[in-house]
Scaffold this active site. Structure first.
Site, short mmCIF file in Angstrom:
data_model
loop_
_atom_site.label_atom_id
_atom_site.label_comp_id
_atom_site.label_asym_id
_atom_site.label_seq_id
_atom_site.Cartn_x
_atom_site.Cartn_y
_atom_site.Cartn_z
N ASN A 10 0.86 -1.19 0.00
CA ASN A 10 0.00 0.00 0.00
C ASN A 10 0.90 1.23 0.00
O ASN A 10 1.52 1.55 1.01
CB ASN A 10 -0.90 -0.06 1.26
CG ASN A 10 -1.73 1.18 1.44
OD1 ASN A 10 -1.79 2.05 0.56
ND2 ASN A 10 -2.41 1.28 2.58
N TRP A 11 0.95 1.91 -1.15
CA TRP A 11 1.85 3.07 -1.28
C TRP A 11 1.24 4.34 -0.70
O TRP A 11 1.87 5.39 -0.73
CB TRP A 11 2.23 3.28 -2.76
CG TRP A 11 2.98 2.13 -3.36
CD1 TRP A 11 3.41 1.00 -2.72
CD2 TRP A 11 3.39 1.99 -4.73
NE1 TRP A 11 4.06 0.17 -3.62
CE2 TRP A 11 4.06 0.75 -4.85
CE3 TRP A 11 3.25 2.79 -5.88
CZ2 TRP A 11 4.60 0.29 -6.06
CZ3 TRP A 11 3.78 2.34 -7.08
CH2 TRP A 11 4.45 1.11 -7.17
N LYS A 12 0.01 4.25 -0.24
CA LYS A 12 -0.67 5.39 0.39
C LYS A 12 -0.55 6.64 -0.49
O LYS A 12 -0.63 6.52 -1.70
CB LYS A 12 -0.12 5.60 1.81
CG LYS A 12 -0.17 4.31 2.63
CD LYS A 12 0.01 4.49 4.09
CE LYS A 12 -0.12 3.12 4.75
NZ LYS A 12 -0.13 3.18 6.20
N HIS A 96 -9.61 0.75 4.92
CA HIS A 96 -8.30 0.89 5.58
C HIS A 96 -8.46 1.79 6.80
O HIS A 96 -9.29 2.70 6.80
CB HIS A 96 -7.28 1.50 4.60
CG HIS A 96 -5.90 1.52 5.16
ND1 HIS A 96 -5.46 2.53 5.97
CD2 HIS A 96 -4.87 0.64 5.06
CE1 HIS A 96 -4.21 2.26 6.35
NE2 HIS A 96 -3.83 1.13 5.80
N GLU A 98 -6.88 4.23 7.88
CA GLU A 98 -6.79 5.67 7.63
C GLU A 98 -8.09 6.22 7.03
O GLU A 98 -8.47 7.36 7.28
CB GLU A 98 -5.56 5.97 6.74
CG GLU A 98 -4.27 5.85 7.55
CD GLU A 98 -3.09 5.25 6.82
OE1 GLU A 98 -3.04 5.32 5.58
OE2 GLU A 98 -2.19 4.70 7.50
N GLU A 168 -5.59 -5.45 10.49
CA GLU A 168 -4.56 -4.44 10.71
C GLU A 168 -4.84 -3.72 12.03
O GLU A 168 -5.67 -2.78 12.06
CB GLU A 168 -4.58 -3.41 9.57
CG GLU A 168 -4.24 -4.00 8.22
CD GLU A 168 -3.64 -2.95 7.30
OE1 GLU A 168 -2.51 -3.14 6.86
OE2 GLU A 168 -4.29 -1.92 7.06
N GLY A 174 2.20 1.89 10.73
CA GLY A 174 3.13 3.01 10.57
C GLY A 174 3.81 3.41 11.87
O GLY A 174 4.46 4.45 11.94
N SER A 214 3.25 -2.58 10.26
CA SER A 214 4.71 -2.62 10.43
C SER A 214 5.33 -3.97 10.06
O SER A 214 6.25 -4.44 10.73
CB SER A 214 5.08 -2.21 11.86
OG SER A 214 4.64 -0.89 12.12
N GLY A 235 2.70 -1.30 4.31
CA GLY A 235 2.76 0.13 3.96
C GLY A 235 4.20 0.55 3.75
O GLY A 235 4.79 0.33 2.69
N GLY A 236 4.81 1.10 4.78
CA GLY A 236 6.16 1.66 4.70
C GLY A 236 7.17 0.80 3.97
O GLY A 236 7.87 1.27 3.05
P1 PGA Z 1 2.71 -0.06 7.67
O1 PGA Z 1 1.27 0.18 7.02
O2 PGA Z 1 3.25 -1.33 7.07
O3 PGA Z 1 3.50 1.14 7.29
O4 PGA Z 1 2.50 -0.20 9.14
C1 PGA Z 1 0.37 -0.88 6.82
C2 PGA Z 1 -0.89 -0.38 6.17
O5 PGA Z 1 -1.28 0.77 6.42
O6 PGA Z 1 -1.53 -1.09 5.40
#
Ligand code: PGA
Length: 255
Positions: A10-12, A96, A98, A168, A174, A214, A235-236
């Protein structure tokens, strides 16, 4: 159930079309063999088409990060499932954390999105997860049960064949804090139990459930080697070649 693993990146809100195409190219060249792992790249909307064009014909697939549930209309700033599909994209992340917590998306909205994605032929990756205060108050299972029940309202057992879930924990996204394998396994088992109640043993067994929060190369094996954890939503660590490839390699090495 034993099945191959899945890793979605997920490149957000990172990478416009040029940078996304450049990075997708780097991934395509360096990830020639995914060892049977399904790999999905989820760039921002504007980069879906360019990323699809770069990875088309390779092992890598493309997913969007959100969509609206209506087919068209006066919804300024929104985007439909059909528009996403026109780019060649096959998957869509829905609900998600967010979207839920920064943009106040309700379970009802998320459910409408899941319904629309299935009607349109996009494969939804429905995310669920508790906040830290909910975990500390002992409400994790209650929260997950509600998000599943409401998010999957009206979805039939046969439609469930195309639904992917992602657990999640919000406190792990994050933050660098990862759920321990034991914490993740406990919730994944709980989700399978909830699917059994909502649907059947068969649906509970066959549904893909990813873990996210993470995930990094060095914790992938510990998390994904459990039979109830079918993959990772990253994500990251999905935005750098070394770490993303490291996660895919670790997932692919699991017997
Ligand atoms: P993260 O994000 O790996 O940076 O914790 C995961 C996500 O938001 O799907």
């Amino acid at each position: 159930m034993k099945r191959n693993k899945m890793v979605a990146g997920n490149w957000k809100m990172h990478f416009g079309p040029s940078k996304a195409a450049e990075f997708a190219e780097e991934l395509r060249i360096n990830i020639l063999d995914t060892h049977g792992v399904s790999v999905i790249l989820c760039p921002p909307f504007l980069a879906l088409k360019t990323v699809f064009d770069v990875v088309n014909g390779s092992e890598l697939k493309v997913g969007a990060q959100n969509m609206h549930w209506e087919e068209s209309g006066a919804f300024t700033g929104e985007i439909t499932a059909a528009m996403i599909q026109e780019t060649g994209t096959e998957y869509v992340i829905l609900g998600h954390s967010e979207r839920r917590h920064v943009f106040a998306e309700s379970d009802e909205w998320i459910n409408k999105k899941v319904q629309r994605s299935l009607k349109s032929g996009l494969i939804p990756i429905l995310c669920v997860g508790e906040k830290i205060e909910e975990r500390e108050a002992g409400e994790t299972e209650q929260v997950i049960a509600r998000q599943l029940r409401d998010g999957l309202k009206g979805i039939s057992a046969s439609e469930m064949e195309t639904v992917i879930l992602a657990y999640e924990p919000v406190w792990a996204i994050g933050t660098g804090l990862t759920a321990t394998p034991e914490q993740a396994i406990a919730v994944h088992e709980f989700i399978r139990g909830a699917l059994k109640t909502l649907y059947s043993e068969a649906v509970a067994e066959s549904t893909w459930i990813l873990y996210g929060g993470s995930v990094k190369p060095d914790n992938t094996q510990g998390l994904l080697s459990n039979k109830d954890i079918d993959g990772a939503l990253v994500g990251g660590a999905s935005m750098k070649l070394d770490s993303f490839k490291g996660i895919i390699d670790a997932a692919g090495a699991i017997e």
